[in-house]
Motif scaffolding. Structure first.
Motif, mmCIF file in Angstrom:
data_model
loop_
_atom_site.group_PDB
_atom_site.id
_atom_site.type_symbol
_atom_site.label_atom_id
_atom_site.label_comp_id
_atom_site.label_asym_id
_atom_site.label_seq_id
_atom_site.Cartn_x
_atom_site.Cartn_y
_atom_site.Cartn_z
ATOM 1 N N LEU A 27 -77.204 41.011 -26.426
ATOM 2 C CA LEU A 27 -77.451 40.723 -27.835
ATOM 3 C C LEU A 27 -78.167 41.870 -28.525
ATOM 4 O O LEU A 27 -77.862 42.200 -29.665
ATOM 5 C CB LEU A 27 -78.301 39.458 -27.961
ATOM 6 C CG LEU A 27 -77.527 38.165 -27.893
ATOM 7 C CD1 LEU A 27 -77.917 37.371 -26.693
ATOM 8 C CD2 LEU A 27 -77.783 37.381 -29.148
ATOM 9 N N GLN A 30 -75.714 44.644 -29.205
ATOM 10 C CA GLN A 30 -74.831 44.315 -30.322
ATOM 11 C C GLN A 30 -75.570 44.438 -31.655
ATOM 12 O O GLN A 30 -75.098 45.085 -32.587
ATOM 13 C CB GLN A 30 -74.291 42.894 -30.120
ATOM 14 C CG GLN A 30 -73.858 42.165 -31.369
ATOM 15 C CD GLN A 30 -72.457 42.576 -31.786
ATOM 16 O OE1 GLN A 30 -71.725 43.152 -30.989
ATOM 17 N NE2 GLN A 30 -72.096 42.294 -33.021
ATOM 18 N N GLU A 31 -76.755 43.845 -31.749
ATOM 19 C CA GLU A 31 -77.461 43.777 -33.025
ATOM 20 C C GLU A 31 -78.109 45.108 -33.409
ATOM 21 O O GLU A 31 -77.950 45.582 -34.521
ATOM 22 C CB GLU A 31 -78.550 42.686 -32.976
ATOM 23 C CG GLU A 31 -78.003 41.272 -32.945
ATOM 24 C CD GLU A 31 -77.394 40.863 -34.284
ATOM 25 O OE1 GLU A 31 -77.858 41.339 -35.327
ATOM 26 O OE2 GLU A 31 -76.437 40.057 -34.276
ATOM 27 N N GLN A 35 -74.658 46.950 -34.720
ATOM 28 C CA GLN A 35 -74.699 46.382 -36.061
ATOM 29 C C GLN A 35 -75.551 47.220 -37.020
ATOM 30 O O GLN A 35 -75.091 47.635 -38.063
ATOM 31 C CB GLN A 35 -75.259 44.959 -35.973
ATOM 32 C CG GLN A 35 -75.059 44.130 -37.205
ATOM 33 C CD GLN A 35 -73.691 43.456 -37.200
ATOM 34 O OE1 GLN A 35 -73.023 43.401 -36.178
ATOM 35 N NE2 GLN A 35 -73.269 42.974 -38.351
ATOM 36 N N SER B 153 -65.193 40.272 -24.487
ATOM 37 C CA SER B 153 -66.068 41.365 -24.949
ATOM 38 C C SER B 153 -65.367 42.702 -24.811
ATOM 39 O O SER B 153 -65.499 43.572 -25.651
ATOM 40 C CB SER B 153 -67.397 41.447 -24.174
ATOM 41 O OG SER B 153 -67.673 40.328 -23.464
ATOM 42 N N ASN B 157 -64.276 42.886 -28.408
ATOM 43 C CA ASN B 157 -65.636 43.199 -28.829
ATOM 44 C C ASN B 157 -66.285 42.028 -29.582
ATOM 45 O O ASN B 157 -66.984 42.224 -30.567
ATOM 46 C CB ASN B 157 -65.645 44.471 -29.679
ATOM 47 C CG ASN B 157 -67.011 45.122 -29.696
ATOM 48 O OD1 ASN B 157 -67.834 44.831 -28.835
ATOM 49 N ND2 ASN B 157 -67.259 45.967 -30.669
ATOM 50 N N SER B 159 -68.840 39.141 -30.574
ATOM 51 C CA SER B 159 -70.301 39.147 -30.525
ATOM 52 C C SER B 159 -70.806 38.208 -29.423
ATOM 53 O O SER B 159 -70.246 37.129 -29.212
ATOM 54 C CB SER B 159 -70.838 38.722 -31.887
ATOM 55 O OG SER B 159 -71.878 37.805 -31.730
#
Lengths: 175, 185
Positions: A27, A30-31, A35, B153, B157, B159
Protein backbone atom coordinates in the motif's frame (compact mmCIF):
# COMPACT_ATOMS: atom_id res chain seq x y z
CA UNK A 1 -3.83 21.24 1.38
CA UNK A 2 -0.76 19.06 1.75
CA UNK A 3 -1.48 18.08 5.38
CA UNK A 4 -4.97 16.90 4.61
CA UNK A 5 -3.56 14.88 1.69
CA UNK A 6 -0.92 13.32 3.94
CA UNK A 7 -3.49 12.51 6.62
CA UNK A 8 -5.93 10.95 4.17
CA UNK A 9 -3.22 8.93 2.41
CA UNK A 10 -1.93 7.43 5.66
CA UNK A 11 -5.47 6.95 6.94
CA UNK A 12 -6.15 4.76 3.89
CA UNK A 13 -2.91 2.85 4.45
CA UNK A 14 -3.85 2.27 8.09
CA UNK A 15 -7.39 1.19 7.21
CA UNK A 16 -6.46 -1.37 4.55
CA UNK A 17 -3.30 -3.02 5.75
CA UNK A 18 -3.46 -6.43 7.31
CA UNK A 19 -0.70 -8.74 8.44
CA UNK A 20 1.71 -6.43 10.25
CA UNK A 21 4.41 -4.11 8.98
CA UNK A 22 5.22 -5.97 5.78
CA UNK A 23 1.55 -5.98 4.84
CA UNK A 24 1.73 -2.19 4.61
CA UNK A 25 4.54 -2.05 2.10
CA UNK A 26 2.41 -2.80 -0.99
CA UNK A 27 0.00 0.00 0.00
CA UNK A 28 2.79 2.39 0.85
CA UNK A 29 4.44 1.71 -2.51
CA UNK A 30 1.21 2.33 -4.37
CA UNK A 31 0.23 5.49 -2.47
CA UNK A 32 3.54 7.21 -1.75
CA UNK A 33 5.69 6.18 -4.71
CA UNK A 34 3.26 5.67 -7.59
CA UNK A 35 0.31 7.90 -6.69
CA UNK A 36 1.88 10.96 -5.06
CA UNK A 37 5.58 10.65 -5.84
CA UNK A 38 6.40 11.83 -2.29
CA UNK A 39 9.23 9.31 -2.01
CA UNK A 40 11.20 7.35 -4.59
CA UNK A 41 11.36 3.56 -4.65
CA UNK A 42 14.99 3.75 -3.54
CA UNK A 43 14.12 5.95 -0.57
CA UNK A 44 11.31 3.60 0.40
CA UNK A 45 13.72 0.66 0.47
CA UNK A 46 16.08 2.75 2.62
CA UNK A 47 13.23 3.52 4.98
CA UNK A 48 12.28 -0.14 5.33
CA UNK A 49 15.91 -1.06 6.07
CA UNK A 50 16.24 1.69 8.69
CA UNK A 51 12.88 0.82 10.25
CA UNK A 52 14.04 -2.73 10.74
CA UNK A 53 17.14 -1.60 12.56
CA UNK A 54 15.43 0.88 14.91
CA UNK A 55 12.98 0.11 17.72
CA UNK A 56 9.23 0.30 17.52
CA UNK A 57 6.52 -0.70 15.07
CA UNK A 58 7.78 -0.62 11.48
CA UNK A 59 4.71 1.19 10.20
CA UNK A 60 5.14 4.06 12.68
CA UNK A 61 8.75 4.35 11.56
CA UNK A 62 7.82 4.49 7.87
CA UNK A 63 4.96 6.95 8.45
CA UNK A 64 7.21 9.26 10.47
CA UNK A 65 9.97 9.00 7.89
CA UNK A 66 7.75 9.58 4.85
CA UNK A 67 5.74 12.33 6.55
CA UNK A 68 8.90 14.19 7.50
CA UNK A 69 10.27 13.78 4.01
CA UNK A 70 7.11 15.26 2.51
CA UNK A 71 6.29 18.14 4.86
CA UNK A 72 8.73 18.34 7.78
CA UNK A 73 7.86 17.80 11.44
CA UNK A 74 4.15 18.62 11.03
CA UNK A 75 4.05 16.16 8.13
CA UNK A 76 5.49 13.38 10.25
CA UNK A 77 2.98 14.08 13.02
CA UNK A 78 0.01 14.11 10.64
CA UNK A 79 1.19 10.91 8.91
CA UNK A 80 1.63 9.05 12.18
CA UNK A 81 -1.75 10.14 13.54
CA UNK A 82 -3.31 9.25 10.19
CA UNK A 83 -1.94 5.73 10.12
CA UNK A 84 -3.07 5.00 13.69
CA UNK A 85 -6.51 6.65 13.44
CA UNK A 86 -8.50 3.95 11.58
CA UNK A 87 -7.52 1.04 13.79
CA UNK A 88 -7.84 3.23 16.89
CA UNK A 89 -11.43 3.95 15.92
CA UNK A 90 -12.21 0.34 15.04
CA UNK A 91 -10.56 -1.05 18.14
CA UNK A 92 -11.97 1.45 20.65
CA UNK A 93 -15.50 1.64 19.27
CA UNK A 94 -15.67 -2.07 18.66
CA UNK A 95 -13.67 -3.48 21.53
CA UNK A 96 -16.59 -4.93 23.44
CA UNK A 97 -18.40 -6.02 20.29
CA UNK A 98 -15.32 -7.52 18.67
CA UNK A 99 -14.24 -9.35 21.79
CA UNK A 100 -17.46 -11.31 21.51
CA UNK A 101 -17.56 -11.55 17.73
CA UNK A 102 -14.06 -11.75 16.35
CA UNK A 103 -14.57 -15.45 15.92
CA UNK A 104 -17.82 -14.82 14.19
CA UNK A 105 -17.91 -16.90 10.97
CA UNK A 106 -18.61 -13.82 8.82
CA UNK A 107 -15.52 -12.00 10.11
CA UNK A 108 -13.46 -15.16 9.81
CA UNK A 109 -14.58 -15.76 6.21
CA UNK A 110 -13.66 -12.20 5.19
CA UNK A 111 -10.25 -12.45 6.86
CA UNK A 112 -9.65 -15.83 5.27
CA UNK A 113 -10.17 -14.26 1.87
CA UNK A 114 -7.92 -11.29 2.67
CA UNK A 115 -4.97 -13.37 3.93
CA UNK A 116 -3.81 -14.89 0.60
CA UNK A 117 -4.21 -11.50 -1.10
CA UNK A 118 -1.94 -9.88 1.49
CA UNK A 119 0.67 -12.60 0.99
CA UNK A 120 0.53 -12.16 -2.79
CA UNK A 121 0.90 -8.40 -2.41
CA UNK A 122 3.93 -8.74 -0.14
CA UNK A 123 5.58 -11.15 -2.59
CA UNK A 124 4.74 -8.79 -5.44
CA UNK A 125 6.30 -5.77 -3.75
CA UNK A 126 9.39 -7.89 -3.00
CA UNK A 127 9.74 -8.55 -6.73
CA UNK A 128 9.11 -4.89 -7.60
CA UNK A 129 11.91 -3.83 -5.27
CA UNK A 130 14.13 -6.64 -6.59
CA UNK A 131 13.88 -5.17 -10.08
CA UNK A 132 15.53 -1.98 -8.87
CA UNK A 133 18.03 -3.67 -6.58
CA UNK A 134 19.41 -6.50 -8.72
CA UNK A 135 21.91 -4.86 -11.04
CA UNK A 136 24.50 -7.61 -11.05
CA UNK A 137 25.46 -10.84 -9.37
CA UNK A 138 26.40 -9.28 -6.01
CA UNK A 139 22.89 -8.24 -4.93
CA UNK A 140 21.43 -11.43 -6.42
CA UNK A 141 23.78 -13.57 -4.31
CA UNK A 142 23.09 -11.42 -1.25
CA UNK A 143 19.34 -11.92 -1.58
CA UNK A 144 19.92 -15.68 -1.66
CA UNK A 145 22.24 -15.55 1.33
CA UNK A 146 19.79 -13.41 3.29
CA UNK A 147 17.00 -15.89 2.53
CA UNK A 148 19.18 -18.75 3.79
CA UNK A 149 20.15 -16.77 6.91
CA UNK A 150 16.49 -15.99 7.68
CA UNK A 151 15.11 -19.43 6.94
CA UNK A 152 17.75 -21.87 8.13
CA UNK A 153 19.50 -19.86 10.82
CA UNK A 154 16.46 -17.81 11.93
CA UNK A 155 18.63 -14.72 12.26
CA UNK A 156 16.94 -11.50 13.38
CA UNK A 157 16.24 -9.09 10.47
CA UNK A 158 18.40 -6.46 12.16
CA UNK A 159 21.42 -8.78 12.10
CA UNK A 160 20.82 -9.83 8.49
CA UNK A 161 20.52 -6.16 7.49
CA UNK A 162 23.69 -5.27 9.37
CA UNK A 163 25.56 -8.11 7.68
CA UNK A 164 24.14 -7.11 4.29
CA UNK A 165 25.30 -3.54 4.85
CA UNK A 166 28.75 -4.79 5.87
CA UNK A 167 29.05 -6.87 2.71
CA UNK A 168 27.85 -3.83 0.77
CA UNK A 169 30.69 -1.73 2.22
CA UNK A 170 33.17 -4.48 1.40
CA UNK A 171 32.07 -4.84 -2.22
CA UNK A 172 31.20 -1.32 -3.25
CA UNK A 173 33.88 0.54 -1.35
CA UNK A 174 36.92 -1.71 -1.36
CA UNK A 175 36.55 -3.92 -4.44
CA UNK B 1 -5.51 6.50 41.32
CA UNK B 2 -6.55 6.68 37.68
CA UNK B 3 -3.72 9.10 36.92
CA UNK B 4 -1.22 6.71 38.46
CA UNK B 5 -2.61 3.85 36.38
CA UNK B 6 -2.46 5.90 33.20
CA UNK B 7 1.13 6.87 33.92
CA UNK B 8 2.01 3.23 34.57
CA UNK B 9 0.39 2.23 31.26
CA UNK B 10 2.27 4.92 29.40
CA UNK B 11 5.64 3.95 30.89
CA UNK B 12 5.09 0.21 30.35
CA UNK B 13 4.30 0.68 26.68
CA UNK B 14 7.03 3.28 26.30
CA UNK B 15 9.52 0.61 27.37
CA UNK B 16 8.06 -1.91 24.94
CA UNK B 17 8.09 0.61 22.09
CA UNK B 18 11.59 1.76 22.86
CA UNK B 19 13.33 -1.56 23.21
CA UNK B 20 11.84 -3.93 20.64
CA UNK B 21 13.35 -4.00 17.21
CA UNK B 22 11.49 -5.77 14.43
CA UNK B 23 7.84 -4.79 14.77
CA UNK B 24 4.64 -6.47 15.86
CA UNK B 25 5.55 -10.12 16.12
CA UNK B 26 8.51 -9.31 18.34
CA UNK B 27 6.48 -6.94 20.50
CA UNK B 28 3.50 -9.18 21.27
CA UNK B 29 5.31 -11.63 23.60
CA UNK B 30 6.88 -8.68 25.43
CA UNK B 31 3.52 -6.98 25.88
CA UNK B 32 2.21 -10.27 27.29
CA UNK B 33 5.08 -10.52 29.72
CA UNK B 34 4.50 -6.98 31.02
CA UNK B 35 0.70 -6.86 31.22
CA UNK B 36 -0.04 -10.48 32.18
CA UNK B 37 2.95 -11.71 34.19
CA UNK B 38 4.35 -8.53 35.66
CA UNK B 39 1.40 -6.15 36.14
CA UNK B 40 -1.44 -8.68 36.17
CA UNK B 41 -3.72 -6.22 34.35
CA UNK B 42 -5.30 -8.94 32.22
CA UNK B 43 -5.42 -12.73 32.48
CA UNK B 44 -3.61 -14.96 30.01
CA UNK B 45 -6.92 -15.89 28.41
CA UNK B 46 -8.10 -12.29 28.06
CA UNK B 47 -4.74 -11.41 26.56
CA UNK B 48 -5.08 -14.08 23.86
CA UNK B 49 -8.53 -12.70 22.97
CA UNK B 50 -7.23 -9.13 22.89
CA UNK B 51 -4.34 -10.13 20.64
CA UNK B 52 -6.69 -11.96 18.29
CA UNK B 53 -8.63 -8.72 17.99
CA UNK B 54 -5.46 -6.69 17.46
CA UNK B 55 -4.45 -9.02 14.64
CA UNK B 56 -7.88 -9.17 13.02
CA UNK B 57 -8.27 -5.38 12.90
CA UNK B 58 -6.42 -3.53 10.16
CA UNK B 59 -3.48 -1.27 10.92
CA UNK B 60 -0.40 -1.59 13.06
CA UNK B 61 -0.53 -4.75 15.14
CA UNK B 62 1.63 -3.46 17.99
CA UNK B 63 -0.39 -0.25 18.26
CA UNK B 64 -3.65 -2.20 18.08
CA UNK B 65 -2.40 -4.45 20.87
CA UNK B 66 -1.53 -1.45 23.05
CA UNK B 67 -4.93 0.13 22.28
CA UNK B 68 -6.95 -2.93 23.28
CA UNK B 69 -4.90 -3.68 26.39
CA UNK B 70 -4.96 -0.01 27.43
CA UNK B 71 -8.72 0.15 26.88
CA UNK B 72 -9.30 -3.01 28.88
CA UNK B 73 -7.21 -1.69 31.77
CA UNK B 74 -8.33 1.93 31.97
CA UNK B 75 -10.89 2.76 29.29
CA UNK B 76 -10.47 5.35 26.57
CA UNK B 77 -7.68 7.26 28.34
CA UNK B 78 -5.83 4.00 28.91
CA UNK B 79 -6.01 3.14 25.21
CA UNK B 80 -4.67 6.59 24.36
CA UNK B 81 -1.78 6.48 26.83
CA UNK B 82 -0.74 2.94 25.86
CA UNK B 83 -0.77 3.71 22.13
CA UNK B 84 1.11 6.96 22.72
CA UNK B 85 3.73 5.15 24.78
CA UNK B 86 4.20 2.43 22.18
CA UNK B 87 4.56 4.91 19.29
CA UNK B 88 6.52 7.74 20.87
CA UNK B 89 10.03 6.19 20.96
CA UNK B 90 10.05 5.20 17.29
CA UNK B 91 8.53 8.54 16.31
CA UNK B 92 11.30 10.48 18.06
CA UNK B 93 14.13 8.20 16.91
CA UNK B 94 13.00 8.26 13.27
CA UNK B 95 12.51 12.02 13.40
CA UNK B 96 16.17 12.45 14.37
CA UNK B 97 17.30 10.01 11.67
CA UNK B 98 15.04 11.60 9.04
CA UNK B 99 16.50 15.02 9.79
CA UNK B 100 20.03 13.97 8.98
CA UNK B 101 19.70 10.88 6.83
CA UNK B 102 19.52 12.34 3.34
CA UNK B 103 22.60 14.47 3.98
CA UNK B 104 24.52 11.42 5.13
CA UNK B 105 23.08 9.12 2.45
CA UNK B 106 25.63 10.24 -0.15
CA UNK B 107 28.68 9.55 1.98
CA UNK B 108 30.51 6.55 0.49
CA UNK B 109 30.34 4.21 3.49
CA UNK B 110 26.66 4.84 4.16
CA UNK B 111 25.73 4.58 0.48
CA UNK B 112 27.54 1.23 0.24
CA UNK B 113 25.90 0.02 3.47
CA UNK B 114 22.43 0.97 2.24
CA UNK B 115 23.01 -0.70 -1.13
CA UNK B 116 23.87 -3.92 0.69
CA UNK B 117 20.93 -3.53 3.06
CA UNK B 118 18.53 -3.00 0.11
CA UNK B 119 19.26 -6.51 -1.14
CA UNK B 120 18.40 -7.82 2.31
CA UNK B 121 15.08 -5.91 2.28
CA UNK B 122 14.09 -7.86 -0.87
CA UNK B 123 14.91 -11.11 0.92
CA UNK B 124 12.99 -10.04 4.04
CA UNK B 125 9.86 -9.29 2.00
CA UNK B 126 10.02 -12.57 0.09
CA UNK B 127 10.66 -14.44 3.32
CA UNK B 128 7.77 -12.67 5.06
CA UNK B 129 5.42 -13.77 2.27
CA UNK B 130 6.81 -17.30 2.47
CA UNK B 131 6.46 -17.67 6.23
CA UNK B 132 2.95 -16.18 6.23
CA UNK B 133 2.00 -18.62 3.47
CA UNK B 134 3.30 -21.63 5.40
CA UNK B 135 1.27 -20.59 8.45
CA UNK B 136 -1.98 -20.55 6.47
CA UNK B 137 -4.45 -23.42 6.09
CA UNK B 138 -3.31 -25.51 3.17
CA UNK B 139 -6.29 -24.99 0.94
CA UNK B 140 -6.25 -24.94 -2.82
CA UNK B 141 -8.82 -22.08 -2.78
CA UNK B 142 -6.45 -19.84 -0.83
CA UNK B 143 -3.66 -20.69 -3.25
CA UNK B 144 -5.76 -19.67 -6.27
CA UNK B 145 -6.92 -16.52 -4.49
CA UNK B 146 -3.31 -15.51 -3.86
CA UNK B 147 -2.33 -16.37 -7.42
CA UNK B 148 -5.21 -14.30 -8.80
CA UNK B 149 -4.22 -11.31 -6.63
CA UNK B 150 -0.62 -11.63 -7.80
CA UNK B 151 -1.66 -11.78 -11.47
CA UNK B 152 -4.01 -8.80 -11.08
CA UNK B 153 -1.21 -6.67 -9.61
CA UNK B 154 1.29 -7.83 -12.21
CA UNK B 155 -0.82 -7.40 -15.34
CA UNK B 156 -3.37 -4.74 -14.42
CA UNK B 157 -1.54 -2.89 -11.66
CA UNK B 158 -4.73 -2.93 -9.55
CA UNK B 159 -4.49 -0.99 -6.30
CA UNK B 160 -3.80 -3.08 -3.17
CA UNK B 161 -6.87 -1.51 -1.54
CA UNK B 162 -9.14 -2.82 -4.31
CA UNK B 163 -7.50 -6.25 -4.15
CA UNK B 164 -7.92 -6.47 -0.37
CA UNK B 165 -11.61 -5.50 -0.63
CA UNK B 166 -12.05 -8.10 -3.41
CA UNK B 167 -10.30 -10.70 -1.26
CA UNK B 168 -12.66 -9.96 1.64
CA UNK B 169 -15.74 -10.20 -0.61
CA UNK B 170 -14.57 -13.45 -2.23
CA UNK B 171 -13.71 -14.85 1.21
CA UNK B 172 -17.18 -13.96 2.47
CA UNK B 173 -18.84 -15.58 -0.56
CA UNK B 174 -16.85 -18.79 -0.70
CA UNK B 175 -16.27 -19.45 3.00
CA UNK B 176 -19.35 -18.00 4.68
CA UNK B 177 -22.10 -18.53 2.12
CA UNK B 178 -20.83 -22.06 1.37
CA UNK B 179 -20.91 -22.86 5.05
CA UNK B 180 -24.49 -21.62 5.35
CA UNK B 181 -25.62 -23.58 2.32
CA UNK B 182 -23.90 -26.61 3.77
CA UNK B 183 -25.80 -26.17 7.01
CA UNK B 184 -29.12 -25.64 5.23
CA UNK B 185 -28.97 -28.80 3.17
Amino acid sequence: MIFWQIFWTFFKIGAFSFGGGYGMIPLITQELVEQHGWVTMEQLVDMVAISQMTPGPIAINIATFAGYQTAGFAGSLVATIGIIAPSAMIVIIGVSYFLKHHEHPKVQAVLKGIRPVVIALIAYSGLMIAQGVIDGWVPAMMILMALVASHYYKLHPMIVLGAGGGIGILFYLFL
Amino acid sequence: MLIALLRKLFITFLKIGGFTIGGGYVMLPLIGKEVVDKEGWVTEEEFIDLIALAQAAPGIMAVNASLVVGYKVAGFGGALMAALGASLPSFVIILVIAKFFWYLRNIGVIAAFMTGASAVVVALLIYAAYSLATKMDREIKSFYLGLAAFALSLFFNLSPIILIILGGVVGYLIYYQKQREGQAS
